[in-house]
Structure formats: structure tokens, C-alpha cells
Design a protein around this motif. Structure first.
Motif, PDB file in Angstrom:
ATOM      1  N   ALA A 162      50.051  55.580  41.625  1.00 34.90           N
ATOM      2  CA  ALA A 162      48.707  56.002  42.020  1.00 34.90           C
ATOM      3  C   ALA A 162      47.754  55.997  40.823  1.00 34.90           C
ATOM      4  CB  ALA A 162      48.755  57.387  42.660  1.00 34.90           C
ATOM      5  N   ILE A 163      48.244  56.414  39.666  1.00 37.07           N
ATOM      6  CA  ILE A 163      47.413  56.424  38.456  1.00 37.07           C
ATOM      7  C   ILE A 163      47.040  54.995  38.066  1.00 37.07           C
ATOM      8  CG2 ILE A 163      47.401  56.942  35.987  1.00 37.07           C
ATOM      9  CD1 ILE A 163      49.166  59.397  36.691  1.00 37.07           C
ATOM     10  N   ILE A 164      48.012  54.095  38.085  1.00 37.66           N
ATOM     11  CA  ILE A 164      47.737  52.701  37.721  1.00 37.66           C
ATOM     12  C   ILE A 164      46.749  52.077  38.707  1.00 37.66           C
ATOM     13  CG2 ILE A 164      48.735  50.398  37.461  1.00 37.66           C
ATOM     14  CD1 ILE A 164      51.341  51.879  36.547  1.00 37.66           C
ATOM     15  N   ALA A 165      46.935  52.323  39.990  1.00 42.13           N
ATOM     16  CA  ALA A 165      46.010  51.789  41.001  1.00 42.13           C
ATOM     17  C   ALA A 165      44.600  52.329  40.778  1.00 42.13           C
ATOM     18  CB  ALA A 165      46.506  52.128  42.402  1.00 42.13           C
ATOM     19  N   THR A 166      44.504  53.593  40.419  1.00 43.04           N
ATOM     20  CA  THR A 166      43.199  54.191  40.156  1.00 43.04           C
ATOM     21  C   THR A 166      42.558  53.580  38.908  1.00 43.04           C
ATOM     22  OG1 THR A 166      43.935  56.253  41.169  1.00 43.04           O
ATOM     23  CG2 THR A 166      41.994  56.369  39.754  1.00 43.04           C
ATOM     24  N   LEU A 167      43.339  53.389  37.856  1.00 44.07           N
ATOM     25  CA  LEU A 167      42.813  52.773  36.637  1.00 44.07           C
ATOM     26  C   LEU A 167      42.343  51.342  36.887  1.00 44.07           C
ATOM     27  CD1 LEU A 167      45.389  54.018  33.951  1.00 44.07           C
ATOM     28  CD2 LEU A 167      42.997  54.727  34.210  1.00 44.07           C
ATOM     29  N   ARG A 168      43.116  50.577  37.650  1.00 41.82           N
ATOM     30  CA  ARG A 168      42.718  49.191  37.974  1.00 41.82           C
ATOM     31  C   ARG A 168      41.454  49.181  38.825  1.00 41.82           C
ATOM     32  NH1 ARG A 168      43.280  46.185  34.607  1.00 41.82           N
ATOM     33  NH2 ARG A 168      43.509  48.089  33.527  1.00 41.82           N
ATOM     34  N   SER A 169      41.342  50.126  39.762  1.00 40.00           N
ATOM     35  CA  SER A 169      40.131  50.216  40.586  1.00 40.00           C
ATOM     36  C   SER A 169      38.916  50.576  39.742  1.00 40.00           C
ATOM     37  CB  SER A 169      40.307  51.258  41.693  1.00 40.00           C
ATOM     38  OG  SER A 169      41.296  50.854  42.595  1.00 40.00           O
ATOM     39  N   LEU A 222      32.846  38.146  35.291  1.00 37.36           N
ATOM     40  CA  LEU A 222      33.152  39.561  35.495  1.00 37.36           C
ATOM     41  C   LEU A 222      33.383  39.868  36.973  1.00 37.36           C
ATOM     42  CD1 LEU A 222      30.794  41.301  32.923  1.00 37.36           C
ATOM     43  CD2 LEU A 222      33.288  41.287  32.925  1.00 37.36           C
ATOM     44  N   PHE A 223      32.660  39.184  37.869  1.00 39.74           N
ATOM     45  CA  PHE A 223      32.921  39.342  39.302  1.00 39.74           C
ATOM     46  C   PHE A 223      34.344  38.898  39.638  1.00 39.74           C
ATOM     47  CE2 PHE A 223      28.359  39.104  41.153  1.00 39.74           C
ATOM     48  CZ  PHE A 223      28.238  40.464  41.021  1.00 39.74           C
ATOM     49  N   ILE A 224      34.766  37.784  39.054  1.00 37.87           N
ATOM     50  CA  ILE A 224      36.123  37.279  39.303  1.00 37.87           C
ATOM     51  C   ILE A 224      37.159  38.274  38.786  1.00 37.87           C
ATOM     52  CG2 ILE A 224      37.774  35.460  38.702  1.00 37.87           C
ATOM     53  CD1 ILE A 224      35.311  33.535  38.698  1.00 37.87           C
ATOM     54  N   PHE A 225      36.955  38.776  37.571  1.00 39.74           N
ATOM     55  CA  PHE A 225      37.890  39.748  37.006  1.00 39.74           C
ATOM     56  C   PHE A 225      37.911  41.036  37.828  1.00 39.74           C
ATOM     57  CE2 PHE A 225      37.161  37.554  32.741  1.00 39.74           C
ATOM     58  CZ  PHE A 225      38.269  36.756  32.909  1.00 39.74           C
ATOM     59  N   ALA A 226      36.754  41.447  38.351  1.00 37.84           N
ATOM     60  CA  ALA A 226      36.702  42.641  39.203  1.00 37.84           C
ATOM     61  C   ALA A 226      37.548  42.416  40.453  1.00 37.84           C
ATOM     62  CB  ALA A 226      35.262  42.958  39.581  1.00 37.84           C
ATOM     63  N   GLY A 227      37.425  41.234  41.049  1.00 35.05           N
ATOM     64  CA  GLY A 227      38.237  40.919  42.228  1.00 35.05           C
ATOM     65  C   GLY A 227      39.717  40.956  41.918  1.00 35.05           C
ATOM     66  N   LEU A 228      40.097  40.426  40.759  1.00 35.33           N
ATOM     67  CA  LEU A 228      41.508  40.465  40.356  1.00 35.33           C
ATOM     68  C   LEU A 228      41.983  41.900  40.144  1.00 35.33           C
ATOM     69  CD1 LEU A 228      41.580  37.440  37.882  1.00 35.33           C
ATOM     70  CD2 LEU A 228      42.576  37.546  40.177  1.00 35.33           C
ATOM     71  N   ASP A 229      41.156  42.718  39.497  1.00 33.64           N
ATOM     72  CA  ASP A 229      41.545  44.118  39.286  1.00 33.64           C
ATOM     73  C   ASP A 229      41.678  44.870  40.602  1.00 33.64           C
ATOM     74  OD1 ASP A 229      42.069  44.544  36.598  1.00 33.64           O
ATOM     75  OD2 ASP A 229      39.950  44.707  36.082  1.00 33.64           O
ATOM     76  N   GLY A 232      42.436  43.516  43.436  1.00 30.48           N
ATOM     77  CA  GLY A 232      43.641  42.982  44.057  1.00 30.48           C
ATOM     78  C   GLY A 232      44.910  43.614  43.496  1.00 30.48           C
ATOM     79  N   VAL A 233      44.969  43.763  42.180  1.00 34.69           N
ATOM     80  CA  VAL A 233      46.132  44.403  41.548  1.00 34.69           C
ATOM     81  C   VAL A 233      46.200  45.873  41.953  1.00 34.69           C
ATOM     82  CG1 VAL A 233      47.144  45.094  39.332  1.00 34.69           C
ATOM     83  CG2 VAL A 233      46.266  42.776  39.625  1.00 34.69           C
ATOM     84  N   ALA A 234      45.054  46.540  42.024  1.00 35.36           N
ATOM     85  CA  ALA A 234      45.044  47.951  42.450  1.00 35.36           C
ATOM     86  C   ALA A 234      45.597  48.081  43.870  1.00 35.36           C
ATOM     87  CB  ALA A 234      43.625  48.511  42.384  1.00 35.36           C
ATOM     88  N   TRP A 235      45.159  47.196  44.772  1.00 37.09           N
ATOM     89  CA  TRP A 235      45.671  47.226  46.141  1.00 37.09           C
ATOM     90  C   TRP A 235      47.172  46.942  46.156  1.00 37.09           C
ATOM     91  CZ3 TRP A 235      47.973  43.276  48.946  1.00 37.09           C
ATOM     92  CH2 TRP A 235      48.240  43.578  50.280  1.00 37.09           C
ATOM     93  N   GLY A 236      47.603  45.946  45.361  1.00 41.16           N
ATOM     94  CA  GLY A 236      49.024  45.617  45.300  1.00 41.16           C
ATOM     95  C   GLY A 236      49.865  46.770  44.784  1.00 41.16           C
ATOM     96  N   MET A 237      49.355  47.473  43.774  1.00 43.42           N
ATOM     97  CA  MET A 237      50.089  48.641  43.271  1.00 43.42           C
ATOM     98  C   MET A 237      50.130  49.741  44.332  1.00 43.42           C
ATOM     99  SD  MET A 237      51.315  48.032  40.246  1.00 43.42           S
ATOM    100  CE  MET A 237      51.817  49.680  39.800  1.00 43.42           C
ATOM    101  N   TRP A 238      49.001  49.993  44.973  1.00 37.41           N
ATOM    102  CA  TRP A 238      48.924  51.061  45.972  1.00 37.41           C
ATOM    103  C   TRP A 238      49.877  50.807  47.139  1.00 37.41           C
ATOM    104  CZ3 TRP A 238      46.961  55.710  45.519  1.00 37.41           C
ATOM    105  CH2 TRP A 238      46.806  56.496  46.661  1.00 37.41           C
ATOM    106  N   THR A 239      50.018  49.531  47.521  1.00 37.18           N
ATOM    107  CA  THR A 239      50.891  49.182  48.643  1.00 37.18           C
ATOM    108  C   THR A 239      52.296  48.780  48.191  1.00 37.18           C
ATOM    109  OG1 THR A 239      50.021  46.923  48.638  1.00 37.18           O
ATOM    110  CG2 THR A 239      48.967  48.513  50.127  1.00 37.18           C
ATOM    111  N   ARG A 251      53.543  46.414  46.162  1.00 38.26           N
ATOM    112  CA  ARG A 251      53.909  44.991  46.156  1.00 38.26           C
ATOM    113  C   ARG A 251      54.552  44.661  44.806  1.00 38.26           C
ATOM    114  NH1 ARG A 251      53.361  44.458  51.404  1.00 38.26           N
ATOM    115  NH2 ARG A 251      51.230  44.605  52.126  1.00 38.26           N
ATOM    116  N   ARG A 252      55.648  43.920  44.834  1.00 35.27           N
ATOM    117  CA  ARG A 252      56.371  43.588  43.598  1.00 35.27           C
ATOM    118  C   ARG A 252      55.522  42.783  42.631  1.00 35.27           C
ATOM    119  NH1 ARG A 252      62.166  41.296  43.979  1.00 35.27           N
ATOM    120  NH2 ARG A 252      61.975  41.806  41.804  1.00 35.27           N
ATOM    121  N   TRP A 253      54.746  41.831  43.138  1.00 36.56           N
ATOM    122  CA  TRP A 253      53.936  40.974  42.273  1.00 36.56           C
ATOM    123  C   TRP A 253      52.906  41.780  41.480  1.00 36.56           C
ATOM    124  CZ3 TRP A 253      48.846  41.472  43.199  1.00 36.56           C
ATOM    125  CH2 TRP A 253      48.437  41.847  44.470  1.00 36.56           C
ATOM    126  N   ALA A 254      52.459  42.905  42.042  1.00 31.92           N
ATOM    127  CA  ALA A 254      51.438  43.711  41.375  1.00 31.92           C
ATOM    128  C   ALA A 254      51.982  44.350  40.099  1.00 31.92           C
ATOM    129  CB  ALA A 254      50.904  44.779  42.320  1.00 31.92           C
TER     130      ALA A 254
END
Length: 144
Positions: free
Chosen positions: A10-17, A68-75, A77-84, A86-89
Motif C-alpha cells: 500500500a505504501i509503494i502504491a501510494t508513493l507511485r501514485s 512527463l505525461f508518459i512517465f505519469a501514466g507509467l507510475d 500503472g505501476v501503482a495500480w499493479g502494486m495495489w492489485t 500483479r507480479r510484473w508491478a
């Protein structure tokens, strides 16, 4: 029974968000201000510098804003992957944290200042959280 999400995830997902939100705001500011900054450059140094440089600067600022928009989308995405869980995240978050850890260290060593201390701390915390046994177990990561 659904798997319980560890606090580290949850902390990592919050930091990525949060990182994604900052990149999104920064990208908006650069996109909105890129043309204005180029115009100001042209007006302030028009006699000394060809007008082309104001346009080049404007385009460079707009490209950085778009990146920066692209990097925001990636971050996000990683936040969602961590929250759910997902192994790839896990791998994406670790790779991002390592890269973001190495860049400020190199810049701090080259410039002699400690501007990136906050970045170092956040990415160091992210790496430590990612390597916690309960986070690795929840993400189904096995090292060895």
C-alpha cells in the motif's frame, strides 16, 4: 478468501501514485508554459540571438512536458499493479526505484551537493519495502 494486501504494498502504491500526480502537474505546467517561455526568450534576447532559439526552446519544453505525461501514466500503472498485487508491478517498481536511486547519487557526487536526498530516501524506502518477505510473498516473488 482474498489475499490480504501488506502495508508495504500500500505504501509503494501510494508513493507511485504521488509521483505520477507530481509528474502530471509538472507536465501540464510545462505544456501550458512552453510557448510563453519561448516568446519571452525571443522578446528578451531578440537582438542578440536568432528567433529560432525561442522556438527551439518552446518545442523542447513541450516535449519534456509530454514525456512527463508518459512517465505519469507509467507510475499510475505501476501503482495500480502494486495495489492489485500483479507480479510484473514488483519488477517494474524495483527497476524504477533502482534507476531513480542511481541517478541522484551520480548527480550528487558530480555536483557536490545533496539535492536528491529526498529522492534517495523515498527510493531507498521503496527498495527496502519491495524486499520485505511479506511483500514478496503477497506478490508471489521468489528470489533464488
Amino acid at each position: 478468501m482474498p489475499q490480504r494486501r501488506p502495508a508495504g504494498v500500500a505504501i509503494i502504491a501510494t508513493l507511485r501514485s504521488a509521483a505520477g500526480a507530481l509528474e502530471l502537474v509538472s507536465g501540464c505546467a510545462l505544456l501550458a508554459g512552453g510557448g510563453t517561455m519561448g516568446t519571452l526568450i525571443i522578446q528578451s534576447v531578440a537582438e542578440e540571438t536568432p528567433r529560432l532559439w525561442g522556438g527551439v526552446f518552446s518545442v523542447a519544453v513541450i516535449v519534456i512536458g509530454a514525456l512527463l505525461f508518459i512517465f505519469a501514466g507509467l507510475d499510475f500503472g505501476v501503482a495500480w499493479g502494486m495495489w492489485t498485487l500483479r507480479r510484473w508491478a514488483w519488477g517494474a517498481a524495483l527497476g524504477d526505484a533502482v534507476m531513480n536511486l542511481l541517478c541522484p547519487v551520480a548527480l550528487s557526487l558530480l555536483s557536490g551537493n545533496l539535492v536528491g536526498v529526498c529522492t534517495l530516501a523515498i527510493n531507498g524506502l521503496t527498495i527496502a519495502l519491495l524486499l520485505m518477505p511479506e511483500v514478496m510473498r503477497a506478490m508471489k516473488i521468489r528470489l533464488a
